[in-house]
Design a protein around this motif. Structure first.
Motif, PDB file in Angstrom:
ATOM      1  N   LEU A 166     117.628 -20.952  32.434  1.00  0.00           N
ATOM      2  CA  LEU A 166     117.890 -21.162  31.007  1.00  0.00           C
ATOM      3  C   LEU A 166     116.837 -20.458  30.164  1.00  0.00           C
ATOM      4  O   LEU A 166     115.673 -20.367  30.554  1.00  0.00           O
ATOM      5  CB  LEU A 166     117.881 -22.655  30.669  1.00  0.00           C
ATOM      6  N   SER A 167     117.275 -19.982  29.002  1.00  0.00           N
ATOM      7  CA  SER A 167     116.374 -19.366  28.030  1.00  0.00           C
ATOM      8  C   SER A 167     116.442 -20.173  26.739  1.00  0.00           C
ATOM      9  O   SER A 167     117.534 -20.414  26.207  1.00  0.00           O
ATOM     10  CB  SER A 167     116.779 -17.909  27.771  1.00  0.00           C
ATOM     11  N   LEU A 168     115.275 -20.600  26.242  1.00  0.00           N
ATOM     12  CA  LEU A 168     115.195 -21.360  24.997  1.00  0.00           C
ATOM     13  C   LEU A 168     114.316 -20.622  23.998  1.00  0.00           C
ATOM     14  O   LEU A 168     113.263 -20.075  24.360  1.00  0.00           O
ATOM     15  CB  LEU A 168     114.606 -22.757  25.246  1.00  0.00           C
ATOM     16  N   SER A 169     114.763 -20.609  22.741  1.00  0.00           N
ATOM     17  CA  SER A 169     113.969 -19.981  21.683  1.00  0.00           C
ATOM     18  C   SER A 169     114.399 -20.556  20.341  1.00  0.00           C
ATOM     19  O   SER A 169     115.600 -20.601  20.030  1.00  0.00           O
ATOM     20  CB  SER A 169     114.171 -18.456  21.688  1.00  0.00           C
ATOM     21  N   TYR A 170     113.403 -21.012  19.576  1.00  0.00           N
ATOM     22  CA  TYR A 170     113.719 -21.457  18.217  1.00  0.00           C
ATOM     23  C   TYR A 170     113.502 -20.285  17.264  1.00  0.00           C
ATOM     24  O   TYR A 170     112.412 -19.706  17.186  1.00  0.00           O
ATOM     25  CB  TYR A 170     112.852 -22.639  17.786  1.00  0.00           C
ATOM     26  N   SER A 171     114.568 -19.907  16.531  1.00  0.00           N
ATOM     27  CA  SER A 171     114.518 -18.773  15.616  1.00  0.00           C
ATOM     28  C   SER A 171     114.185 -19.276  14.217  1.00  0.00           C
ATOM     29  O   SER A 171     114.988 -19.976  13.588  1.00  0.00           O
ATOM     30  CB  SER A 171     115.864 -18.046  15.618  1.00  0.00           C
ATOM     31  N   SER A 172     112.999 -18.914  13.748  1.00  0.00           N
ATOM     32  CA  SER A 172     112.594 -19.326  12.391  1.00  0.00           C
ATOM     33  C   SER A 172     113.445 -18.661  11.314  1.00  0.00           C
ATOM     34  O   SER A 172     113.844 -19.326  10.348  1.00  0.00           O
ATOM     35  CB  SER A 172     111.111 -19.014  12.179  1.00  0.00           C
ATOM     36  N   PRO A 173     113.753 -17.352  11.407  1.00  0.00           N
ATOM     37  CA  PRO A 173     114.598 -16.743  10.357  1.00  0.00           C
ATOM     38  C   PRO A 173     115.990 -17.368  10.270  1.00  0.00           C
ATOM     39  O   PRO A 173     116.517 -17.563   9.177  1.00  0.00           O
ATOM     40  CB  PRO A 173     114.669 -15.271  10.781  1.00  0.00           C
ATOM     41  N   ARG A 174     116.589 -17.713  11.404  1.00  0.00           N
ATOM     42  CA  ARG A 174     117.938 -18.272  11.407  1.00  0.00           C
ATOM     43  C   ARG A 174     117.934 -19.800  11.332  1.00  0.00           C
ATOM     44  O   ARG A 174     118.981 -20.410  11.157  1.00  0.00           O
ATOM     45  CB  ARG A 174     118.685 -17.827  12.673  1.00  0.00           C
ATOM     46  N   ARG A 175     116.749 -20.395  11.503  1.00  0.00           N
ATOM     47  CA  ARG A 175     116.594 -21.851  11.450  1.00  0.00           C
ATOM     48  C   ARG A 175     117.524 -22.545  12.447  1.00  0.00           C
ATOM     49  O   ARG A 175     118.379 -23.345  12.075  1.00  0.00           O
ATOM     50  CB  ARG A 175     116.859 -22.379  10.044  1.00  0.00           C
TER      51      ARG A 175
ATOM     52  N   CYS B  34     109.014 -24.744  23.998  1.00  0.00           N
ATOM     53  CA  CYS B  34     109.918 -24.096  23.047  1.00  0.00           C
ATOM     54  C   CYS B  34     109.618 -24.535  21.615  1.00  0.00           C
ATOM     55  O   CYS B  34     109.612 -23.711  20.685  1.00  0.00           O
ATOM     56  CB  CYS B  34     111.364 -24.422  23.410  1.00  0.00           C
ATOM     57  N   LEU B  35     109.360 -25.815  21.415  1.00  0.00           N
ATOM     58  CA  LEU B  35     109.064 -26.315  20.070  1.00  0.00           C
ATOM     59  C   LEU B  35     107.685 -25.876  19.589  1.00  0.00           C
ATOM     60  O   LEU B  35     107.479 -25.697  18.379  1.00  0.00           O
ATOM     61  CB  LEU B  35     109.167 -27.845  20.057  1.00  0.00           C
ATOM     62  N   GLN B  36     106.762 -25.695  20.505  1.00  0.00           N
ATOM     63  CA  GLN B  36     105.406 -25.304  20.125  1.00  0.00           C
ATOM     64  C   GLN B  36     105.245 -23.795  19.971  1.00  0.00           C
ATOM     65  O   GLN B  36     104.265 -23.343  19.370  1.00  0.00           O
ATOM     66  CB  GLN B  36     104.413 -25.808  21.175  1.00  0.00           C
ATOM     67  N   GLN B  37     106.185 -23.021  20.482  1.00  0.00           N
ATOM     68  CA  GLN B  37     106.101 -21.558  20.396  1.00  0.00           C
ATOM     69  C   GLN B  37     107.393 -20.998  19.807  1.00  0.00           C
ATOM     70  O   GLN B  37     108.208 -20.406  20.518  1.00  0.00           O
ATOM     71  CB  GLN B  37     105.855 -20.962  21.780  1.00  0.00           C
ATOM     72  N   PRO B  38     107.620 -21.199  18.511  1.00  0.00           N
ATOM     73  CA  PRO B  38     108.843 -20.675  17.894  1.00  0.00           C
ATOM     74  C   PRO B  38     108.887 -19.148  17.939  1.00  0.00           C
ATOM     75  O   PRO B  38     107.852 -18.482  18.050  1.00  0.00           O
ATOM     76  CB  PRO B  38     108.763 -21.198  16.463  1.00  0.00           C
ATOM     77  N   ASP B  39     110.104 -18.613  17.879  1.00  0.00           N
ATOM     78  CA  ASP B  39     110.350 -17.166  17.903  1.00  0.00           C
ATOM     79  C   ASP B  39     109.887 -16.512  19.201  1.00  0.00           C
ATOM     80  O   ASP B  39     109.595 -15.313  19.235  1.00  0.00           O
ATOM     81  CB  ASP B  39     109.677 -16.474  16.698  1.00  0.00           C
ATOM     82  N   THR B  40     109.838 -17.299  20.274  1.00  0.00           N
ATOM     83  CA  THR B  40     109.462 -16.782  21.590  1.00  0.00           C
ATOM     84  C   THR B  40     110.508 -17.239  22.613  1.00  0.00           C
ATOM     85  O   THR B  40     110.756 -18.441  22.747  1.00  0.00           O
ATOM     86  CB  THR B  40     108.072 -17.281  22.018  1.00  0.00           C
ATOM     87  N   ALA B  41     111.116 -16.290  23.285  1.00  0.00           N
ATOM     88  CA  ALA B  41     112.122 -16.630  24.297  1.00  0.00           C
ATOM     89  C   ALA B  41     111.423 -17.032  25.587  1.00  0.00           C
ATOM     90  O   ALA B  41     110.640 -16.262  26.147  1.00  0.00           O
ATOM     91  CB  ALA B  41     113.053 -15.448  24.536  1.00  0.00           C
TER      92      ALA B  41
END
Length: 401
Positions: A258-267, A373-380
Protein backbone atom coordinates in the motif's frame (compact mmCIF):
# COMPACT_ATOMS: atom_id res chain seq x y z
CA UNK A 1 43.98 -79.52 3.98
CA UNK A 2 46.99 -81.84 4.11
CA UNK A 3 50.59 -81.30 2.94
CA UNK A 4 52.52 -84.50 3.51
CA UNK A 5 50.92 -87.70 4.59
CA UNK A 6 50.34 -87.67 8.31
CA UNK A 7 51.06 -83.89 8.63
CA UNK A 8 47.99 -81.64 9.16
CA UNK A 9 48.35 -77.95 8.25
CA UNK A 10 46.54 -75.46 10.49
CA UNK A 11 44.58 -72.71 8.62
CA UNK A 12 43.33 -69.53 10.28
CA UNK A 13 39.53 -69.27 10.19
CA UNK A 14 39.89 -65.69 8.91
CA UNK A 15 41.77 -66.97 5.88
CA UNK A 16 39.21 -69.66 5.37
CA UNK A 17 36.25 -67.23 5.32
CA UNK A 18 37.91 -64.19 3.72
CA UNK A 19 36.12 -62.62 0.72
CA UNK A 20 37.12 -59.73 -1.49
CA UNK A 21 34.21 -57.27 -1.01
CA UNK A 22 35.44 -54.42 -3.19
CA UNK A 23 32.79 -52.87 -5.51
CA UNK A 24 32.69 -53.94 -9.15
CA UNK A 25 33.63 -57.32 -10.61
CA UNK A 26 35.40 -59.78 -8.30
CA UNK A 27 39.11 -59.71 -8.85
CA UNK A 28 41.40 -62.75 -8.32
CA UNK A 29 43.35 -62.88 -5.08
CA UNK A 30 46.80 -64.34 -5.53
CA UNK A 31 47.66 -64.79 -1.87
CA UNK A 32 44.76 -64.52 0.49
CA UNK A 33 47.13 -64.78 3.47
CA UNK A 34 48.50 -61.33 2.59
CA UNK A 35 45.27 -59.82 3.87
CA UNK A 36 45.77 -61.54 7.25
CA UNK A 37 49.50 -61.50 8.06
CA UNK A 38 50.61 -63.74 10.93
CA UNK A 39 52.46 -62.49 13.95
CA UNK A 40 55.90 -63.60 15.01
CA UNK A 41 59.13 -64.55 13.22
CA UNK A 42 59.89 -67.72 11.41
CA UNK A 43 58.73 -69.43 8.26
CA UNK A 44 55.18 -69.94 9.48
CA UNK A 45 54.79 -66.30 10.45
CA UNK A 46 56.34 -65.11 7.22
CA UNK A 47 58.85 -62.96 9.11
CA UNK A 48 56.50 -59.95 9.10
CA UNK A 49 54.81 -57.99 11.81
CA UNK A 50 51.10 -57.44 11.79
CA UNK A 51 51.30 -53.81 10.68
CA UNK A 52 53.79 -54.28 7.83
CA UNK A 53 52.69 -54.02 4.21
CA UNK A 54 53.19 -57.32 2.32
CA UNK A 55 55.24 -57.26 -0.82
CA UNK A 56 53.44 -57.59 -4.11
CA UNK A 57 50.07 -56.65 -2.64
CA UNK A 58 47.51 -55.59 -5.20
CA UNK A 59 47.03 -51.78 -5.51
CA UNK A 60 43.32 -52.16 -4.71
CA UNK A 61 44.09 -53.57 -1.28
CA UNK A 62 46.31 -50.56 -0.51
CA UNK A 63 43.62 -48.06 -1.41
CA UNK A 64 42.12 -46.02 1.44
CA UNK A 65 38.71 -47.03 2.86
CA UNK A 66 36.97 -44.11 1.13
CA UNK A 67 38.02 -45.39 -2.26
CA UNK A 68 36.88 -48.91 -1.42
CA UNK A 69 33.41 -47.58 -0.59
CA UNK A 70 33.16 -45.63 -3.82
CA UNK A 71 32.98 -42.23 -2.07
CA UNK A 72 34.19 -39.05 -3.74
CA UNK A 73 36.62 -36.60 -2.22
CA UNK A 74 36.47 -32.78 -2.47
CA UNK A 75 39.48 -32.84 -4.80
CA UNK A 76 37.63 -35.03 -7.29
CA UNK A 77 35.02 -32.31 -7.95
CA UNK A 78 32.64 -34.85 -9.50
CA UNK A 79 29.29 -36.05 -8.21
CA UNK A 80 28.19 -39.65 -8.38
CA UNK A 81 24.74 -40.68 -9.53
CA UNK A 82 24.65 -43.51 -6.99
CA UNK A 83 23.46 -43.30 -3.41
CA UNK A 84 25.91 -40.94 -1.69
CA UNK A 85 24.38 -40.33 1.73
CA UNK A 86 26.16 -38.27 4.34
CA UNK A 87 27.47 -40.34 7.24
CA UNK A 88 25.54 -38.29 9.79
CA UNK A 89 22.07 -38.72 8.30
CA UNK A 90 20.03 -41.34 6.51
CA UNK A 91 17.83 -38.68 4.89
CA UNK A 92 20.44 -36.76 2.89
CA UNK A 93 21.75 -33.21 2.74
CA UNK A 94 20.36 -30.04 1.14
CA UNK A 95 22.39 -27.13 -0.24
CA UNK A 96 20.82 -23.69 -0.70
CA UNK A 97 21.42 -19.92 -0.45
CA UNK A 98 19.34 -17.25 1.30
CA UNK A 99 19.42 -13.50 0.68
CA UNK A 100 17.30 -10.83 2.36
CA UNK A 101 17.03 -7.69 0.20
CA UNK A 102 15.97 -4.99 2.64
CA UNK A 103 15.49 -2.33 -0.03
CA UNK A 104 12.96 -4.33 -2.05
CA UNK A 105 11.49 -6.25 0.94
CA UNK A 106 12.20 -9.60 -0.71
CA UNK A 107 13.65 -12.90 0.49
CA UNK A 108 15.51 -14.81 -2.22
CA UNK A 109 15.82 -18.58 -1.76
CA UNK A 110 18.17 -20.36 -4.18
CA UNK A 111 17.62 -24.13 -3.97
CA UNK A 112 20.80 -25.66 -5.38
CA UNK A 113 21.01 -29.43 -4.88
CA UNK A 114 20.56 -32.36 -2.55
CA UNK A 115 22.76 -35.40 -1.97
CA UNK A 116 22.15 -38.88 -0.68
CA UNK A 117 18.38 -38.63 -0.29
CA UNK A 118 16.50 -41.51 1.23
CA UNK A 119 15.11 -43.89 -1.45
CA UNK A 120 11.31 -43.70 -1.50
CA UNK A 121 10.27 -45.71 -4.59
CA UNK A 122 10.41 -49.40 -5.43
CA UNK A 123 13.29 -48.81 -7.86
CA UNK A 124 15.49 -47.53 -5.02
CA UNK A 125 15.24 -43.91 -6.20
CA UNK A 126 12.94 -40.93 -5.61
CA UNK A 127 11.20 -38.06 -7.43
CA UNK A 128 12.17 -35.20 -5.10
CA UNK A 129 10.99 -31.60 -4.97
CA UNK A 130 11.42 -28.82 -2.39
CA UNK A 131 8.70 -26.70 -0.82
CA UNK A 132 9.05 -23.63 1.41
CA UNK A 133 6.84 -22.25 4.18
CA UNK A 134 7.18 -19.24 6.47
CA UNK A 135 6.42 -19.97 10.13
CA UNK A 136 4.35 -19.07 12.01
CA UNK A 137 1.39 -18.84 9.67
CA UNK A 138 2.26 -21.68 7.30
CA UNK A 139 -0.50 -22.03 4.70
CA UNK A 140 -0.93 -22.33 0.95
CA UNK A 141 -0.64 -18.55 0.66
CA UNK A 142 3.07 -18.56 1.53
CA UNK A 143 4.07 -21.92 0.04
CA UNK A 144 6.70 -21.97 -2.71
CA UNK A 145 7.73 -25.08 -4.61
CA UNK A 146 10.45 -26.20 -6.99
CA UNK A 147 10.10 -28.49 -9.97
CA UNK A 148 10.31 -32.26 -9.50
CA UNK A 149 13.49 -34.10 -10.46
CA UNK A 150 12.75 -37.65 -11.63
CA UNK A 151 14.48 -40.89 -10.56
CA UNK A 152 17.41 -39.52 -8.60
CA UNK A 153 18.80 -39.39 -5.08
CA UNK A 154 21.15 -36.52 -5.93
CA UNK A 155 18.87 -33.92 -7.56
CA UNK A 156 20.11 -30.59 -8.90
CA UNK A 157 17.49 -27.82 -9.04
CA UNK A 158 19.33 -24.47 -9.27
CA UNK A 159 15.98 -22.69 -8.87
CA UNK A 160 15.40 -19.23 -7.39
CA UNK A 161 12.25 -18.80 -5.30
CA UNK A 162 11.28 -15.38 -3.92
CA UNK A 163 9.08 -14.11 -1.12
CA UNK A 164 7.79 -10.56 -1.56
CA UNK A 165 6.68 -8.22 1.20
CA UNK A 166 9.21 -9.41 3.79
CA UNK A 167 9.73 -6.76 6.48
CA UNK A 168 12.32 -6.35 9.23
CA UNK A 169 9.70 -7.59 11.68
CA UNK A 170 9.40 -10.82 9.67
CA UNK A 171 13.16 -11.27 9.72
CA UNK A 172 13.10 -10.98 13.51
CA UNK A 173 10.26 -13.41 14.19
CA UNK A 174 9.80 -15.72 11.18
CA UNK A 175 11.32 -19.13 10.53
CA UNK A 176 11.77 -20.59 7.04
CA UNK A 177 10.84 -24.28 6.81
CA UNK A 178 12.40 -26.09 3.85
CA UNK A 179 10.97 -29.55 3.18
CA UNK A 180 12.07 -32.19 0.68
CA UNK A 181 9.30 -34.50 -0.52
CA UNK A 182 8.89 -37.35 -2.97
CA UNK A 183 6.23 -36.90 -5.64
CA UNK A 184 3.96 -39.89 -6.15
CA UNK A 185 1.36 -39.71 -8.93
CA UNK A 186 -0.51 -42.81 -7.80
CA UNK A 187 -0.87 -41.84 -4.13
CA UNK A 188 -0.08 -38.96 -1.80
CA UNK A 189 3.36 -37.37 -1.84
CA UNK A 190 5.78 -38.62 0.81
CA UNK A 191 7.87 -36.56 3.22
CA UNK A 192 11.64 -37.15 3.12
CA UNK A 193 13.14 -34.57 5.47
CA UNK A 194 13.22 -30.90 6.41
CA UNK A 195 15.29 -28.13 7.94
CA UNK A 196 14.24 -24.88 9.63
CA UNK A 197 16.20 -21.62 9.40
CA UNK A 198 15.41 -18.67 11.71
CA UNK A 199 15.49 -15.59 9.47
CA UNK A 200 17.25 -13.61 12.19
CA UNK A 201 20.42 -15.45 11.14
CA UNK A 202 20.40 -13.43 7.90
CA UNK A 203 22.03 -10.05 7.47
CA UNK A 204 20.51 -7.53 5.03
CA UNK A 205 21.93 -7.73 1.49
CA UNK A 206 24.37 -10.53 2.44
CA UNK A 207 23.92 -13.92 0.81
CA UNK A 208 24.32 -16.83 3.22
CA UNK A 209 25.17 -20.35 2.04
CA UNK A 210 23.79 -23.46 3.76
CA UNK A 211 24.65 -27.15 3.42
CA UNK A 212 22.53 -28.90 6.05
CA UNK A 213 21.55 -32.45 6.92
CA UNK A 214 17.83 -33.06 6.62
CA UNK A 215 15.91 -33.95 9.76
CA UNK A 216 12.81 -36.02 10.36
CA UNK A 217 9.46 -34.43 10.98
CA UNK A 218 8.03 -35.52 14.32
CA UNK A 219 4.30 -34.71 14.40
CA UNK A 220 2.36 -34.95 17.64
CA UNK A 221 0.10 -37.94 17.98
CA UNK A 222 -3.64 -37.47 17.70
CA UNK A 223 -5.38 -36.55 20.98
CA UNK A 224 -7.33 -39.82 21.00
CA UNK A 225 -4.11 -41.86 21.06
CA UNK A 226 -2.47 -39.78 23.80
CA UNK A 227 -2.52 -40.44 27.47
CA UNK A 228 -3.99 -37.79 29.75
CA UNK A 229 -0.51 -36.56 30.67
CA UNK A 230 0.58 -36.26 27.02
CA UNK A 231 -2.62 -34.43 26.10
CA UNK A 232 -1.91 -31.95 28.86
CA UNK A 233 1.65 -31.43 27.65
CA UNK A 234 0.42 -30.99 24.07
CA UNK A 235 -2.11 -28.35 25.11
CA UNK A 236 0.52 -26.56 27.19
CA UNK A 237 3.00 -26.47 24.30
CA UNK A 238 0.31 -25.18 21.94
CA UNK A 239 -0.65 -22.39 24.36
CA UNK A 240 3.02 -21.54 24.89
CA UNK A 241 3.59 -21.29 21.12
CA UNK A 242 0.58 -19.00 20.75
CA UNK A 243 1.82 -16.82 23.63
CA UNK A 244 5.26 -16.51 22.02
CA UNK A 245 3.74 -15.58 18.66
CA UNK A 246 1.72 -12.81 20.28
CA UNK A 247 -1.91 -12.23 21.17
CA UNK A 248 -4.56 -12.09 18.50
CA UNK A 249 -2.57 -14.11 15.97
CA UNK A 250 -4.65 -14.72 12.84
CA UNK A 251 -4.17 -16.89 9.80
CA UNK A 252 -2.08 -15.21 7.14
CA UNK A 253 -3.68 -14.92 3.68
CA UNK A 254 -0.96 -13.09 1.76
CA UNK A 255 0.69 -9.65 1.55
CA UNK A 256 -0.38 -6.30 0.11
CA UNK A 257 1.74 -3.29 -0.85
CA UNK A 258 0.00 0.00 0.00
CA UNK A 259 1.02 3.59 -0.67
CA UNK A 260 -0.26 6.39 1.58
CA UNK A 261 0.19 10.12 1.08
CA UNK A 262 -1.67 13.14 2.38
CA UNK A 263 -1.81 15.83 -0.33
CA UNK A 264 -1.82 19.32 1.15
CA UNK A 265 -2.73 21.09 -2.15
CA UNK A 266 -5.70 18.77 -2.76
CA UNK A 267 -6.56 18.46 0.96
CA UNK A 268 -7.08 14.77 0.92
CA UNK A 269 -5.62 11.30 1.40
CA UNK A 270 -4.19 9.39 -1.55
CA UNK A 271 -4.37 5.60 -1.16
CA UNK A 272 -2.40 3.55 -3.67
CA UNK A 273 -3.12 -0.15 -4.18
CA UNK A 274 0.14 -1.28 -5.73
CA UNK A 275 0.17 -5.08 -5.69
CA UNK A 276 -0.46 -8.26 -3.70
CA UNK A 277 1.78 -11.29 -3.20
CA UNK A 278 1.24 -14.92 -2.15
CA UNK A 279 -2.55 -14.65 -1.87
CA UNK A 280 -4.54 -17.63 -0.65
CA UNK A 281 -5.98 -19.75 -3.47
CA UNK A 282 -9.80 -19.72 -3.33
CA UNK A 283 -10.70 -21.51 -6.59
CA UNK A 284 -10.44 -25.19 -7.46
CA UNK A 285 -7.81 -24.43 -10.11
CA UNK A 286 -5.38 -23.31 -7.40
CA UNK A 287 -5.73 -19.59 -8.17
CA UNK A 288 -7.97 -16.64 -7.32
CA UNK A 289 -9.57 -13.75 -9.21
CA UNK A 290 -8.66 -10.99 -6.73
CA UNK A 291 -9.77 -7.40 -6.37
CA UNK A 292 -9.38 -4.88 -3.51
CA UNK A 293 -11.94 -2.77 -1.65
CA UNK A 294 -11.15 0.15 0.66
CA UNK A 295 -13.25 1.97 3.27
CA UNK A 296 -12.47 4.93 5.51
CA UNK A 297 -14.20 4.27 8.85
CA UNK A 298 -16.31 5.53 10.48
CA UNK A 299 -18.35 6.19 7.37
CA UNK A 300 -21.76 7.55 8.30
CA UNK A 301 -22.68 8.51 4.72
CA UNK A 302 -21.38 5.18 3.30
CA UNK A 303 -19.60 6.99 0.49
CA UNK A 304 -16.01 5.96 1.21
CA UNK A 305 -16.04 2.67 -0.69
CA UNK A 306 -13.54 2.24 -3.54
CA UNK A 307 -12.83 -0.89 -5.55
CA UNK A 308 -10.09 -1.95 -7.96
CA UNK A 309 -10.52 -3.99 -11.10
CA UNK A 310 -10.48 -7.80 -11.04
CA UNK A 311 -7.27 -9.61 -11.94
CA UNK A 312 -7.97 -13.05 -13.37
CA UNK A 313 -6.34 -16.31 -12.28
CA UNK A 314 -3.41 -15.04 -10.22
CA UNK A 315 -2.08 -15.09 -6.68
CA UNK A 316 0.32 -12.18 -7.27
CA UNK A 317 -1.80 -9.44 -8.89
CA UNK A 318 -0.53 -5.97 -9.79
CA UNK A 319 -3.17 -3.23 -9.56
CA UNK A 320 -1.33 0.13 -9.52
CA UNK A 321 -4.58 1.97 -8.80
CA UNK A 322 -5.04 5.09 -6.65
CA UNK A 323 -8.03 6.37 -4.68
CA UNK A 324 -8.61 9.82 -3.19
CA UNK A 325 -10.40 10.72 0.06
CA UNK A 326 -11.09 14.44 0.46
CA UNK A 327 -10.60 15.25 4.13
CA UNK A 328 -8.72 17.57 6.46
CA UNK A 329 -5.53 16.24 7.97
CA UNK A 330 -6.78 16.72 11.53
CA UNK A 331 -9.89 14.61 10.81
CA UNK A 332 -7.78 11.63 9.69
CA UNK A 333 -6.43 11.25 13.23
CA UNK A 334 -9.70 9.56 14.23
CA UNK A 335 -10.19 7.54 11.02
CA UNK A 336 -9.28 3.96 10.14
CA UNK A 337 -8.50 2.76 6.63
CA UNK A 338 -9.95 -0.69 6.02
CA UNK A 339 -8.46 -2.66 3.12
CA UNK A 340 -9.90 -6.03 2.09
CA UNK A 341 -9.04 -8.43 -0.74
CA UNK A 342 -11.75 -10.56 -2.35
CA UNK A 343 -11.99 -13.39 -4.87
CA UNK A 344 -14.50 -12.63 -7.65
CA UNK A 345 -16.94 -15.43 -8.46
CA UNK A 346 -19.63 -15.51 -11.15
CA UNK A 347 -23.09 -16.60 -10.06
CA UNK A 348 -22.36 -16.75 -6.34
CA UNK A 349 -21.10 -14.55 -3.53
CA UNK A 350 -17.48 -13.45 -3.67
CA UNK A 351 -14.99 -15.07 -1.28
CA UNK A 352 -13.12 -13.07 1.33
CA UNK A 353 -9.36 -13.62 1.05
CA UNK A 354 -7.90 -11.31 3.70
CA UNK A 355 -7.77 -7.83 5.10
CA UNK A 356 -5.83 -5.27 7.10
CA UNK A 357 -6.75 -2.07 8.94
CA UNK A 358 -4.53 1.01 9.23
CA UNK A 359 -5.25 3.61 11.86
CA UNK A 360 -4.85 4.60 15.50
CA UNK A 361 -6.51 1.38 16.60
CA UNK A 362 -4.19 -0.88 14.59
CA UNK A 363 -1.03 -2.59 15.78
CA UNK A 364 2.55 -2.90 14.61
CA UNK A 365 3.48 -1.88 11.07
CA UNK A 366 -0.11 -0.92 10.18
CA UNK A 367 -0.23 1.67 12.96
CA UNK A 368 3.28 2.99 12.17
CA UNK A 369 2.42 3.39 8.49
CA UNK A 370 -0.69 5.43 9.33
CA UNK A 371 1.14 7.57 11.89
CA UNK A 372 4.05 8.29 9.51
CA UNK A 373 1.60 9.32 6.79
CA UNK A 374 -0.02 11.93 9.05
CA UNK A 375 3.33 13.21 10.28
CA UNK A 376 4.89 13.47 6.81
CA UNK A 377 2.34 15.11 4.48
CA UNK A 378 3.06 15.32 0.74
CA UNK A 379 5.30 12.24 0.99
CA UNK A 380 4.35 8.92 -0.59
CA UNK A 381 5.08 6.07 1.82
CA UNK A 382 4.97 2.50 0.51
CA UNK A 383 4.80 -0.37 3.00
CA UNK A 384 4.00 -4.08 2.89
CA UNK A 385 1.24 -5.40 5.14
CA UNK A 386 0.10 -8.90 6.08
CA UNK A 387 -3.43 -9.90 5.11
CA UNK A 388 -5.19 -11.91 7.81
CA UNK A 389 -8.28 -14.10 7.82
CA UNK A 390 -10.28 -11.37 9.54
CA UNK A 391 -9.89 -7.73 10.43
CA UNK A 392 -8.16 -6.98 13.75
CA UNK A 393 -10.58 -6.51 16.67
CA UNK A 394 -9.50 -2.90 17.08
CA UNK A 395 -10.46 -1.97 13.53
CA UNK A 396 -12.72 1.06 13.39
CA UNK A 397 -12.30 1.85 17.07
CA UNK A 398 -9.82 3.85 19.04
CA UNK A 399 -7.90 2.12 21.80
CA UNK A 400 -9.22 2.68 25.28
CA UNK A 401 -7.45 5.29 27.32
Amino acid sequence: MRGRRGDRMSINIQEHMAINVCPGPIRPIRQISDYFPRRGPGPEGGGRGFGEVPAGLAPLALAPPAALLGATTPEDGAEMDSYDSDDTTALGTLEFDLLYDQASCTLHCSILRAKGLKPMDFNGLADPYVKLHLLPGACKANKLKTKTQRNTLNPVWNEDLMYSGITDDDITHKVLRISVCDEDKLSHNEFIGETRIPLRRLKPSQKKHFNICLERQVPLASPSSMSAALRGISCYLKELEQAEQGPGLLEERGRILLSLSYSSPRRGLLVGIVRCAHLAAMDVNGYSDPYVKTYLRPDADKKSKHKTGVKKKTLNPEFNEEFFYEMELSALATKTLEVTVWDYDIGKSNDFIGGVSLGPGARGEARRHWSDCLQQPDTALERWHTLTSELPPAAGALPSA
